[in-house]
Design an enzyme around this catalytic site. Sequence first.
Site, PDB file in Angstrom:
ATOM      1  N   HIS A 144      38.313 -50.323  29.553  1.00 39.36           N
ATOM      2  CA  HIS A 144      39.286 -49.553  28.777  1.00 39.36           C
ATOM      3  C   HIS A 144      39.196 -48.069  29.119  1.00 39.36           C
ATOM      4  O   HIS A 144      38.178 -47.580  29.638  1.00 39.36           O
ATOM      5  CB  HIS A 144      39.065 -49.760  27.276  1.00 39.36           C
ATOM      6  CG  HIS A 144      37.695 -49.340  26.811  1.00 39.36           C
ATOM      7  ND1 HIS A 144      37.330 -48.027  26.650  1.00 39.36           N
ATOM      8  CD2 HIS A 144      36.596 -50.066  26.495  1.00 39.36           C
ATOM      9  CE1 HIS A 144      36.081 -47.950  26.240  1.00 39.36           C
ATOM     10  NE2 HIS A 144      35.597 -49.190  26.142  1.00 39.36           N
ATOM     11  N   HIS A 157      35.094 -54.252  28.549  1.00 40.36           N
ATOM     12  CA  HIS A 157      34.170 -53.167  28.207  1.00 40.36           C
ATOM     13  C   HIS A 157      33.168 -52.963  29.346  1.00 40.36           C
ATOM     14  O   HIS A 157      32.967 -53.850  30.171  1.00 40.36           O
ATOM     15  CB  HIS A 157      33.406 -53.509  26.930  1.00 40.36           C
ATOM     16  CG  HIS A 157      34.273 -53.803  25.753  1.00 40.36           C
ATOM     17  ND1 HIS A 157      34.700 -52.835  24.870  1.00 40.36           N
ATOM     18  CD2 HIS A 157      34.798 -54.981  25.299  1.00 40.36           C
ATOM     19  CE1 HIS A 157      35.438 -53.395  23.924  1.00 40.36           C
ATOM     20  NE2 HIS A 157      35.515 -54.692  24.162  1.00 40.36           N
ATOM     21  N   GLN A 194      28.414 -43.222  31.482  1.00 42.89           N
ATOM     22  CA  GLN A 194      29.534 -44.114  31.189  1.00 42.89           C
ATOM     23  C   GLN A 194      30.658 -43.422  30.421  1.00 42.89           C
ATOM     24  O   GLN A 194      31.726 -44.015  30.226  1.00 42.89           O
ATOM     25  CB  GLN A 194      29.064 -45.342  30.403  1.00 42.89           C
ATOM     26  CG  GLN A 194      28.527 -45.063  29.014  1.00 42.89           C
ATOM     27  CD  GLN A 194      27.034 -44.814  29.002  1.00 42.89           C
ATOM     28  OE1 GLN A 194      26.457 -44.353  29.983  1.00 42.89           O
ATOM     29  NE2 GLN A 194      26.392 -45.149  27.888  1.00 42.89           N
TER      30      GLN A 194
END
Length: 504
Positions: free
Chosen positions: A132, A390, A104
Site C-alpha cells: 500500500h 502489506h 519501511q
Amino acid sequence: MPTRSSSKSVPPPLPTHTDPAETESRPRRAWLTNGCIRTTVTLVIFAAYFAWTWPWYFHHDAPAAPELPEAEAEAQVTPVGAEGVLRAPPLPGVPKSLQTKWAQYSPWHAVDEYRAPPAGCNITQVNILQRHGARFPNAEDGENYALAVEHLAAADKFRDKRLKFLEKYEYELGADDLVPFGAAQTFEAGQIAFKRYAHLVNSTQIPYVRAAGAPRVISTATNWTVGFAAASHQRHQPYLNQIISEEYNNTLNNDCPNANNGSRETGIWVSRFAPPIAKRLLKGAPGVNLTNMDIFNLLAMCPFESVAKEALSPFCAMFTEDDFRAFEYTGDLEKYYRTGYGEPLGPIQGVGYVNELLARLTETPVKDRTTHNASLEFPLNRVLYADFTHENLMVAVYAAMGLFNINKPLDPRHLPAPDHPAGQTWVASRMVPFSSRMVVERLACVGVEHGRVGEGAYVRVLVNDQVQPLEFCGGKGGLCTLENFVQSQGYAQRSGGGDFDECY
C-alpha cells in the site's frame, strides 16, 4: 484455515464494474457514460489531492528547506516522466538522501532504472505484488508518537531554536489511512504498469486485481486501477476483482501467532543508539524525561509528518544523518527478525503467495497447504495480475522465494560493517518502502547473447525496478529458465515441510 483473533470489521467488496469486453454490444451512450465516469473519478481524485495539499504549501509556516546539491534539486522538478507518466509530486524541501533513510517508511523510489528484457525475449505474463502507499501511522503507533511529542514539549524552556516550534505544536496526524501523497504514488504506479506492459492488454485481457482487506490496501488497489485506466485513455478499465478479508489468514496478509515480531532485536538496538540522542536533546530542552522509545518515536515523526503534509517536518531538523542511519537500521532489523530470514517462522508466511505465483506462471492449479483459499476465485488465464498487500507479507515472500539472502544474520548490537552484505542487500528502504512492488515477468525467448540464453520460457524478478540476480535458480543476467525457477521453490512446493503447523 486458521481464523485471526482481530475483531475489526472488513469493508464490503466494492461494486462489480462491467468488464470492458462487454461494451461492444452496449449502446454507444452507455459506453460513453462508463468512460466519462472513470475520467471523472480520475479528475476528482487529483482535484481532492491538490485541494488537500494546497493549504500546506501556502498557509502553513514550513521549516526552511535544507540546501540540496544541484543534481538532487533538479531531480525534484519534472512532473512528467520519460514514459509519459504523470508523476506524483515530490516532497518539497525533503532531500532524497533523507527519504531513503526512513526504512519501511520511505516513499517509493526506483532502486535502479527499469531495463527491458534482452533482445529476443518477449514478456508473456506479469505478476505484480505491491505494498500500500504512504499512510498515517497506525493507531497504536500514533498514540505513542503523540505521547513522545508531549514528553519533549513539556520542557522548562527550549534552548535549541530547532525545538521552539514545539511551543505551539499540535499533533495532527490521522491514523491508518492512506495519505494523499500515497494515493498519488499508487496512481502513478498504475500508469507505469500500463505504459510498460500495454502490449499484453486488450479488450479481453485486463489486469486481474486483488487486495488484502485493510482500507489503506483497498484504496491503494483502486487508485492503481484508476491510474492504469487513465494511462490507457480509458480504453482499458481494470477494477478491484477481489478483496480478501484479513479476518482469516490469507496469501496477501501474513499471520503466524507463534512467530516473533522482531521486538527483542529492535529493542536491543534502540537501547544502544537512543541514549546519546536523549542526552543531546536534554541540553536543548532541559527538564524533560525521554525514554529510549520516545527517541525512536520522535525520529518516526519526521517521515510520517513529511509524507502527510508534503513538506519537511520540523522534527527532521532535530536529528543528524547518523541518527537517521540508526533509525533506518531499526527497520532493517525488524523486517529481518519478523518475517525475514532471522525468524524461523518468517518465510512460511510467504509460502502461500509463492505457490499461487507458481500456479500462474505454469498455468496449473494451486498446490498449497498453507494460506491459499481454494474457495475463492483464482483465474489462471490472465497475463497481468496485480495484488496489493502489506510490507511484512512482502518480506515473507522474499524470504520464502530466496531473494535478498545474506550469509550472516544482522547483529542488533552494531550497524553492519561497510563490507557486510546486509549493508547493500538487506535494506528495508530498498525492499519495502511505501508503494514498493515486486514484479515477476514470464518471458518467451528465442535465443540471445551467443547461446547464453537459449530458446524457451524464462522468469525475471524485479524489486522496485531493480533486476534480481536469482542465484538460487542459476540466474544469468537476471534470467532463470521457468523450469529451474519452479524447481528452486521446493520449500514452497512442500508447503514449508510442516513449518506452517508451528505457527499455531
